[in-house]
Structures are given as structure tokens and as C-alpha cells.
Design a protein around this motif. Sequence first.
Motif, PDB file in Angstrom:
ATOM      1  N   SER A 116      -7.747  14.322  -6.409  1.00 38.29           N
ATOM      2  CA  SER A 116      -6.279  14.255  -6.369  1.00 38.29           C
ATOM      3  C   SER A 116      -5.661  14.915  -7.593  1.00 38.29           C
ATOM      4  O   SER A 116      -4.510  15.370  -7.549  1.00 38.29           O
ATOM      5  CB  SER A 116      -5.823  12.791  -6.301  1.00 38.29           C
ATOM      6  OG  SER A 116      -6.254  12.171  -5.113  1.00 38.29           O
ATOM      7  N   MET A 119       2.449   5.799  -7.480  1.00 30.24           N
ATOM      8  CA  MET A 119       1.339   6.328  -8.280  1.00 30.24           C
ATOM      9  C   MET A 119       1.337   7.848  -8.268  1.00 30.24           C
ATOM     10  O   MET A 119       1.070   8.486  -9.291  1.00 30.24           O
ATOM     11  CB  MET A 119       0.011   5.776  -7.756  1.00 30.24           C
ATOM     12  CG  MET A 119      -0.189   4.297  -8.022  1.00 30.24           C
ATOM     13  SD  MET A 119      -1.816   3.707  -7.484  1.00 30.24           S
ATOM     14  CE  MET A 119      -2.884   4.528  -8.660  1.00 30.24           C
ATOM     15  N   ASN A 120       1.620   8.452  -7.119  1.00 36.47           N
ATOM     16  CA  ASN A 120       1.669   9.918  -7.057  1.00 36.47           C
ATOM     17  C   ASN A 120       2.715  10.483  -8.012  1.00 36.47           C
ATOM     18  O   ASN A 120       2.478  11.497  -8.677  1.00 36.47           O
ATOM     19  CB  ASN A 120       1.976  10.368  -5.626  1.00 36.47           C
ATOM     20  CG  ASN A 120       0.734  10.407  -4.764  1.00 36.47           C
ATOM     21  OD1 ASN A 120      -0.333  10.804  -5.211  1.00 36.47           O
ATOM     22  ND2 ASN A 120       0.863   9.988  -3.516  1.00 36.47           N
ATOM     23  N   GLU A 149       1.151   3.856  -3.291  1.00 36.19           N
ATOM     24  CA  GLU A 149       0.677   5.237  -3.280  1.00 36.19           C
ATOM     25  C   GLU A 149       1.789   6.209  -3.680  1.00 36.19           C
ATOM     26  O   GLU A 149       1.561   7.148  -4.447  1.00 36.19           O
ATOM     27  CB  GLU A 149       0.147   5.596  -1.894  1.00 36.19           C
ATOM     28  CG  GLU A 149      -0.425   7.004  -1.809  1.00 36.19           C
ATOM     29  CD  GLU A 149      -1.065   7.291  -0.465  1.00 36.19           C
ATOM     30  OE1 GLU A 149      -1.269   8.488  -0.161  1.00 36.19           O
ATOM     31  OE2 GLU A 149      -1.350   6.336   0.277  1.00 36.19           O
ATOM     32  N   ARG A 150       2.995   5.973  -3.188  1.00 39.54           N
ATOM     33  CA  ARG A 150       4.119   6.844  -3.539  1.00 39.54           C
ATOM     34  C   ARG A 150       4.429   6.778  -5.036  1.00 39.54           C
ATOM     35  O   ARG A 150       4.594   7.815  -5.696  1.00 39.54           O
ATOM     36  CB  ARG A 150       5.355   6.434  -2.738  1.00 39.54           C
ATOM     37  CG  ARG A 150       6.621   7.207  -3.117  1.00 39.54           C
ATOM     38  CD  ARG A 150       7.787   6.779  -2.248  1.00 39.54           C
ATOM     39  NE  ARG A 150       8.007   5.340  -2.295  1.00 39.54           N
ATOM     40  CZ  ARG A 150       8.653   4.730  -3.290  1.00 39.54           C
ATOM     41  NH1 ARG A 150       9.123   5.437  -4.312  1.00 39.54           N
ATOM     42  NH2 ARG A 150       8.840   3.412  -3.258  1.00 39.54           N
ATOM     43  N   ASP A 209      -4.646  -1.597  -5.256  1.00 44.22           N
ATOM     44  CA  ASP A 209      -4.134  -2.287  -4.074  1.00 44.22           C
ATOM     45  C   ASP A 209      -4.967  -3.528  -3.776  1.00 44.22           C
ATOM     46  O   ASP A 209      -4.421  -4.586  -3.425  1.00 44.22           O
ATOM     47  CB  ASP A 209      -4.143  -1.342  -2.874  1.00 44.22           C
ATOM     48  CG  ASP A 209      -3.653  -2.023  -1.605  1.00 44.22           C
ATOM     49  OD1 ASP A 209      -2.444  -2.319  -1.521  1.00 44.22           O
ATOM     50  OD2 ASP A 209      -4.471  -2.268  -0.705  1.00 44.22           O
ATOM     51  N   GLU A 213      -5.814   4.070  -6.358  1.00 44.73           N
ATOM     52  CA  GLU A 213      -4.891   3.406  -5.441  1.00 44.73           C
ATOM     53  C   GLU A 213      -5.584   2.300  -4.651  1.00 44.73           C
ATOM     54  O   GLU A 213      -5.050   1.197  -4.499  1.00 44.73           O
ATOM     55  CB  GLU A 213      -4.272   4.439  -4.494  1.00 44.73           C
ATOM     56  CG  GLU A 213      -3.155   3.890  -3.613  1.00 44.73           C
ATOM     57  CD  GLU A 213      -3.672   3.377  -2.291  1.00 44.73           C
ATOM     58  OE1 GLU A 213      -3.015   2.514  -1.698  1.00 44.73           O
ATOM     59  OE2 GLU A 213      -4.752   3.842  -1.867  1.00 44.73           O
ATOM     60  N   VAL A 214      -6.788   2.564  -4.183  1.00 44.63           N
ATOM     61  CA  VAL A 214      -7.532   1.576  -3.408  1.00 44.63           C
ATOM     62  C   VAL A 214      -7.878   0.362  -4.259  1.00 44.63           C
ATOM     63  O   VAL A 214      -7.716  -0.788  -3.837  1.00 44.63           O
ATOM     64  CB  VAL A 214      -8.821   2.198  -2.828  1.00 44.63           C
ATOM     65  CG1 VAL A 214      -9.668   1.126  -2.153  1.00 44.63           C
ATOM     66  CG2 VAL A 214      -8.472   3.291  -1.838  1.00 44.63           C
ATOM     67  N   ASN A 271       0.811  -1.220   0.000  1.00 44.34           N
ATOM     68  CA  ASN A 271       0.000   0.000   0.000  1.00 44.34           C
ATOM     69  C   ASN A 271       0.841   1.264   0.000  1.00 44.34           C
ATOM     70  O   ASN A 271       0.637   2.156  -0.835  1.00 44.34           O
ATOM     71  CB  ASN A 271      -0.941  -0.015   1.208  1.00 44.34           C
ATOM     72  CG  ASN A 271      -1.883   1.161   1.224  1.00 44.34           C
ATOM     73  OD1 ASN A 271      -1.542   2.233   1.705  1.00 44.34           O
ATOM     74  ND2 ASN A 271      -3.076   0.979   0.682  1.00 44.34           N
ATOM     75  N   VAL A 290      -5.384   9.351  -7.631  1.00 46.28           N
ATOM     76  CA  VAL A 290      -4.751   8.384  -6.726  1.00 46.28           C
ATOM     77  C   VAL A 290      -5.676   8.037  -5.573  1.00 46.28           C
ATOM     78  O   VAL A 290      -6.071   6.885  -5.396  1.00 46.28           O
ATOM     79  CB  VAL A 290      -3.411   8.937  -6.191  1.00 46.28           C
ATOM     80  CG1 VAL A 290      -2.787   7.939  -5.212  1.00 46.28           C
ATOM     81  CG2 VAL A 290      -2.446   9.218  -7.337  1.00 46.28           C
ATOM     82  N   LEU A 291      -6.051   9.034  -4.766  1.00 49.44           N
ATOM     83  CA  LEU A 291      -6.951   8.786  -3.638  1.00 49.44           C
ATOM     84  C   LEU A 291      -8.415   8.919  -4.055  1.00 49.44           C
ATOM     85  O   LEU A 291      -9.265   8.140  -3.635  1.00 49.44           O
ATOM     86  CB  LEU A 291      -6.635   9.748  -2.495  1.00 49.44           C
ATOM     87  CG  LEU A 291      -5.212   9.634  -1.923  1.00 49.44           C
ATOM     88  CD1 LEU A 291      -4.990  10.645  -0.809  1.00 49.44           C
ATOM     89  CD2 LEU A 291      -4.947   8.219  -1.410  1.00 49.44           C
ATOM     90  N   GLY A 310     -10.833   6.665  -6.059  1.00 46.18           N
ATOM     91  CA  GLY A 310      -9.423   6.665  -6.391  1.00 46.18           C
ATOM     92  C   GLY A 310      -8.922   5.330  -6.925  1.00 46.18           C
ATOM     93  O   GLY A 310      -9.474   4.275  -6.615  1.00 46.18           O
TER      94      GLY A 310
END
Length: 244
Positions: free
Chosen positions: A152, A118-119, A115-116, A197, A193-194, A111, A147-148, A191
Motif C-alpha cells: 500500500s 488511515m488512507n 480504512e478511509r 480493526d 487496517e486489519v 471497518n 493500510v492493506l 496491513g
Amino acid sequence: MDCGIFTSKSVLLFLSLIFWAAGAALAYVGAYVIRSYNSFDSFIQDKYTLIPAAIIIGVSVVMFIFGLIGCCATIRESKVGLSFFFLIIMVIFAAEVAALVFSFIYQGKINADLERSMNEVFMKYDGEGGDNNAVDILQSQLQCCGVLNYTSWSNTTWFSSHNNTVPKSCCKNTTECTGRMDQPDLLNVQGCEVKLDRILQDVLGYAMLVILGFAIIKFFGMLSVCVITCKSGSRRSGYQPLYA
């Protein structure tokens, strides 16, 4: 035939026969994990999460090679063959345990690293080529945006340079959607990212269950080798056919 010997030989023969099926299954799982990660490699910069998949594929290759050895050694009750087969099973068992340990360790790290990564990719998005296509494909396939969440995008250079809009890949209906944030009903607001993941966690969890199942089989296989070897040396001379 001694019931313990019969049972042990049956277990080992069954284990030998499923070596090929197990190898094929593990190879598929390993390849599936790698393919799943490669599909989103732009967002996963740290490749250590592929270590369990590499171990799985390595184990499957060993299974294909030594399946025949186990079958022949069991039928003939060859102490040398059974000892070698025992070592093979033990090595595979140890590798599968190692894969489980790595999976548990890396499962919790996915996770934060995701996130890092993807940002970084989303910040560089300009709508053209390479990682940018990966962003559009990700958002379209997973029906997500940002992302979130869709807001974002407000922190990216794309948003400020395109009249405060998000990419069209965020849209539910590209013919009506303009990418404006004041039209959330036309956008996929959740988002990426969720969702990504969750996919990676599910794939890794599936791989862990498969590895655990085969590790249990290997454990009983090692016990069976011990039973045959001990009883063969202490109570019988020569080898006894399976169906004698």
C-alpha cells in the motif's frame, strides 16, 4: 418471612452492594475503550464510535451515587425509596440497552471509516511529527506495514520520494532492513487496517458483554422491587426486617 420477600430483598441488597463494583467495572471498561481509541486517534476521525463508552461512564457514575439509596430502601421496605430505586434501575437499564444498540450499529461501521481515515493519514506521511509519529508507532506496535499490506505504501508520496522504500517502522530488524520492497522477509508484510480493526472490535465486543451482563442484573432487580412493593401493600402492614 415470606420466601418471595426474602428472595426479593436479598436480590436487591445484592444488587445494591454490587452497584459500586459494577460502577467501577463499567468506568474501567469505558475508560479502556476511550484510551484504546485515543491511542489511534489519528486514524479515527469520526468520534461517534465513542458514544457507547461515554454512556458506559455515565452509567457508572449513577451507580456510585445511588447504590446506598437502594440498600437503605430495601432494608426499610420504603415504598418511596423502592419506587425511586426502581426508577434508577429502569433508567440505567434503558441506558445500557441504548449502549448495546449503539454498539451493534457502530460495530459494522468501524471497518469502512477506519480504512478511509488511515488512507488519508498514510498519504500525508513524511516521517516528521504529529500524525507521522502515530504511523510509526502503529506499525511498530502492531508489527504491520501499510493500510492493506506493505505494498500500500507504493501509492504514497513517501514511497516515490524515498527511493521506492517503506518507512523503517515496517522493518522486523531495523539494523539490516532498508525498507526495500524486494526484501519482504525483512518487513512486516501484513496491513495495519486489519490488525487495528480487530483490536477495536475486540474492545467493543468486550464492552458489549459487560453491558449485557449488568443489564440482566438490572432486569431482575426491577422484578424484585415489584414483588416487595406488591406483597408489602397487599399482605403485610409495616416493614418486616430482612431476617425476621
